[in-house]
Design a protein around this motif. Structure first.
Motif, PDB file in Angstrom:
ATOM      1  N   ASN A 107       0.853  -1.192   0.000  1.00 56.52           N
ATOM      2  CA  ASN A 107       0.000   0.000   0.000  1.00 56.52           C
ATOM      3  C   ASN A 107       0.888   1.241   0.000  1.00 56.52           C
ATOM      4  O   ASN A 107       1.710   1.421   0.900  1.00 56.52           O
ATOM      5  CB  ASN A 107      -0.903   0.022   1.235  1.00 56.52           C
ATOM      6  N   SER A 108       0.716   2.061  -1.029  1.00 61.01           N
ATOM      7  CA  SER A 108       1.556   3.242  -1.178  1.00 61.01           C
ATOM      8  C   SER A 108       0.878   4.483  -0.601  1.00 61.01           C
ATOM      9  O   SER A 108      -0.320   4.712  -0.822  1.00 61.01           O
ATOM     10  CB  SER A 108       1.851   3.471  -2.661  1.00 61.01           C
ATOM     11  N   ASN A 109       1.642   5.279   0.130  1.00 62.05           N
ATOM     12  CA  ASN A 109       1.150   6.561   0.630  1.00 62.05           C
ATOM     13  C   ASN A 109       1.513   7.671  -0.354  1.00 62.05           C
ATOM     14  O   ASN A 109       2.362   7.501  -1.229  1.00 62.05           O
ATOM     15  CB  ASN A 109       1.765   6.870   1.997  1.00 62.05           C
ATOM     16  N   SER A 110       0.881   8.812  -0.195  1.00 57.39           N
ATOM     17  CA  SER A 110       1.201   9.954  -1.053  1.00 57.39           C
ATOM     18  C   SER A 110       2.575  10.509  -0.683  1.00 57.39           C
ATOM     19  O   SER A 110       2.899  10.617   0.503  1.00 57.39           O
ATOM     20  CB  SER A 110       0.152  11.058  -0.888  1.00 57.39           C
ATOM     21  N   PRO A 111       3.384  10.871  -1.676  1.00 58.18           N
ATOM     22  CA  PRO A 111       4.700  11.457  -1.363  1.00 58.18           C
ATOM     23  C   PRO A 111       4.529  12.797  -0.656  1.00 58.18           C
ATOM     24  O   PRO A 111       3.542  13.513  -0.871  1.00 58.18           O
ATOM     25  CB  PRO A 111       5.340  11.642  -2.744  1.00 58.18           C
ATOM     26  N   GLN A 112       5.504  13.142   0.149  1.00 54.75           N
ATOM     27  CA  GLN A 112       5.540  14.448   0.796  1.00 54.75           C
ATOM     28  C   GLN A 112       6.789  15.180   0.322  1.00 54.75           C
ATOM     29  O   GLN A 112       7.868  14.592   0.230  1.00 54.75           O
ATOM     30  CB  GLN A 112       5.543  14.310   2.313  1.00 54.75           C
ATOM     31  N   PHE A 113       6.617  16.473   0.034  1.00 53.51           N
ATOM     32  CA  PHE A 113       7.692  17.264  -0.560  1.00 53.51           C
ATOM     33  C   PHE A 113       8.116  18.374   0.402  1.00 53.51           C
ATOM     34  O   PHE A 113       7.281  19.078   0.966  1.00 53.51           O
ATOM     35  CB  PHE A 113       7.228  17.871  -1.879  1.00 53.51           C
ATOM     36  N   TYR A 114       9.437  18.542   0.527  1.00 50.42           N
ATOM     37  CA  TYR A 114       9.994  19.534   1.438  1.00 50.42           C
ATOM     38  C   TYR A 114      11.065  20.359   0.720  1.00 50.42           C
ATOM     39  O   TYR A 114      11.498  20.020  -0.389  1.00 50.42           O
ATOM     40  CB  TYR A 114      10.610  18.849   2.665  1.00 50.42           C
ATOM     41  N   TYR A 115      11.498  21.420   1.394  1.00 55.37           N
ATOM     42  CA  TYR A 115      12.558  22.279   0.850  1.00 55.37           C
ATOM     43  C   TYR A 115      13.588  22.498   1.942  1.00 55.37           C
ATOM     44  O   TYR A 115      13.264  22.964   3.035  1.00 55.37           O
ATOM     45  CB  TYR A 115      11.971  23.616   0.392  1.00 55.37           C
ATOM     46  N   THR A 116      14.835  22.143   1.654  1.00 57.69           N
ATOM     47  CA  THR A 116      15.873  22.188   2.680  1.00 57.69           C
ATOM     48  C   THR A 116      16.458  23.585   2.889  1.00 57.69           C
ATOM     49  O   THR A 116      17.190  23.804   3.850  1.00 57.69           O
ATOM     50  CB  THR A 116      17.017  21.213   2.322  1.00 57.69           C
ATOM     51  N   GLY A 117      16.136  24.515   1.997  1.00 60.43           N
ATOM     52  CA  GLY A 117      16.690  25.863   2.116  1.00 60.43           C
ATOM     53  C   GLY A 117      15.718  26.861   2.709  1.00 60.43           C
ATOM     54  O   GLY A 117      15.780  28.058   2.389  1.00 60.43           O
ATOM     55  N   LEU A 118      14.829  26.399   3.590  1.00 57.50           N
ATOM     56  CA  LEU A 118      13.794  27.276   4.130  1.00 57.50           C
ATOM     57  C   LEU A 118      14.349  28.458   4.912  1.00 57.50           C
ATOM     58  O   LEU A 118      13.812  29.564   4.860  1.00 57.50           O
ATOM     59  CB  LEU A 118      12.826  26.483   5.024  1.00 57.50           C
ATOM     60  N   SER A 119      15.418  28.255   5.659  1.00 58.12           N
ATOM     61  CA  SER A 119      15.972  29.339   6.472  1.00 58.12           C
ATOM     62  C   SER A 119      16.429  30.501   5.599  1.00 58.12           C
ATOM     63  O   SER A 119      16.097  31.666   5.859  1.00 58.12           O
ATOM     64  CB  SER A 119      17.139  28.823   7.316  1.00 58.12           C
ATOM     65  N   ASP A 120      17.193  30.195   4.544  1.00 59.54           N
ATOM     66  CA  ASP A 120      17.655  31.243   3.638  1.00 59.54           C
ATOM     67  C   ASP A 120      16.483  31.863   2.887  1.00 59.54           C
ATOM     68  O   ASP A 120      16.449  33.081   2.653  1.00 59.54           O
ATOM     69  CB  ASP A 120      18.667  30.673   2.639  1.00 59.54           C
ATOM     70  N   LEU A 121      15.524  31.026   2.493  1.00 61.96           N
ATOM     71  CA  LEU A 121      14.346  31.523   1.781  1.00 61.96           C
ATOM     72  C   LEU A 121      13.562  32.514   2.646  1.00 61.96           C
ATOM     73  O   LEU A 121      13.106  33.558   2.172  1.00 61.96           O
ATOM     74  CB  LEU A 121      13.451  30.355   1.378  1.00 61.96           C
ATOM     75  N   LYS A 122      13.434  32.190   3.915  1.00 58.07           N
ATOM     76  CA  LYS A 122      12.684  33.054   4.823  1.00 58.07           C
ATOM     77  C   LYS A 122      13.361  34.413   4.969  1.00 58.07           C
ATOM     78  O   LYS A 122      12.698  35.458   4.960  1.00 58.07           O
ATOM     79  CB  LYS A 122      12.558  32.372   6.193  1.00 58.07           C
ATOM     80  N   LEU A 123      14.696  34.424   5.098  1.00 57.94           N
ATOM     81  CA  LEU A 123      15.427  35.683   5.200  1.00 57.94           C
ATOM     82  C   LEU A 123      15.268  36.521   3.929  1.00 57.94           C
ATOM     83  O   LEU A 123      15.095  37.746   3.990  1.00 57.94           O
ATOM     84  CB  LEU A 123      16.915  35.408   5.458  1.00 57.94           C
TER      85      LEU A 123
END
Length: 242
Positions: free
Chosen positions: A153-169
């Motif tokens: 049974n496959s779940n839906s993929p989850q997507f993240y962004y590792t550069g959130l700190s720089d993006l927020k600044l």
């Protein structure tokens, strides 16, 4: 002498009252001579990390046999993903979960019996990878595992962004710049000059799917189900004007 003392006291009282009045007027004017705006920072970006998981299980009357079949399924899954280009270090198998499976058998007299169906052994596998497109495609093609006899049974993929700190600044800077531009326009139209920034406060960081009508949350939204996302943040800025 009493009259002179009384006159001096009254004079001092008037001076103090005047000072308080002038101070109050100054504070009131200082407060009024400000402009408050809200600046917006907005950025579209693509996720650079995917987390995807699925589960598989076996139901057998004999616990030892259930373990053996689950082990065989796990090896099929491991081999399949490696052949698809997933690194073995990215494959994480959970501990085996064991439960007893029952079903109810209804009798003609209206009563029912709980019948033991066997031991249910289940396990999950999780893939965390920076090869987003590859793993996303694999998550859509796991029917191949079912064709090999694995109850997967496959779940839906989850997507993240590792550069959130720089993006927020970056977005805070953009929102501040946007707010200052708004304030300058307002001051210009009011024939005033924009002064120094007196106060700044940051709003809630929101991440939603691109081109979606997702609702914003007071506590902040973080969409993990869309690969392409839009991040927004607001800055409340208070400027002096003269």
């Amino acid at each position: 002498m009493k009259n002179i003392g009384a006159a001096i006291a009254i004079g001092l009282a008037l001076v103090i009252t005047a000072i308080i009045a002038v101070s109050g007027i100054k504070q009131r004017n200082d407060y009024d001579d400000t402009i408050v705006v809200t600046g917006l920072g907005k950025k579209d970006f693509v996720s650079d990390l995917i987390v995807w998981s699925g589960s598989f299980s076996r139901l057998e009357m004999n616990l030892k046999e259930a373990y053996a079949k689950l082990d065989a399924d796990r090896e099929i899954i491991r081999k399949y993903f490696v052949e698809q280009g997933v690194k073995e270090a990215e494959l994480v198998f959970s501990a085996v979960d064991i439960s007893k499976d029952y079903e109810y058998e209804y009798l003609q007299n209206g009563n029912s019996n709980r019948v033991f169906r066997g031991y249910r052994l289940s396990q999950t596998v999780k893939i965390e990878s920076k090869e987003v497109d590859k793993v996303e495609n694999i998550s859509r093609e796991v029917t191949e595992l079912i064709n090999q006899g694995v109850e997967f049974n496959s779940n839906s993929p989850q997507f993240y962004y590792t550069g959130l700190s720089d993006l927020k600044l970056e977005m805070i800077s953009a929102a501040t710049k946007d707010g200052r531009l708004r304030a300058e326009r307002i001051a210009e139209n009011a024939s005033a000059t924009l002064g120094n920034l007196k106060e700044a406060s940051m709003g809630v960081f929101q991440i939603i799917a691109q081109n979606s009508n997702e609702d914003y949350s007071w506590g902040g939204t973080y969409n993990t189900y869309a690969k392409k996302k839009t991040a927004t943040i607001t800055m409340r800025l208070e400027f002096a004007i003269r």
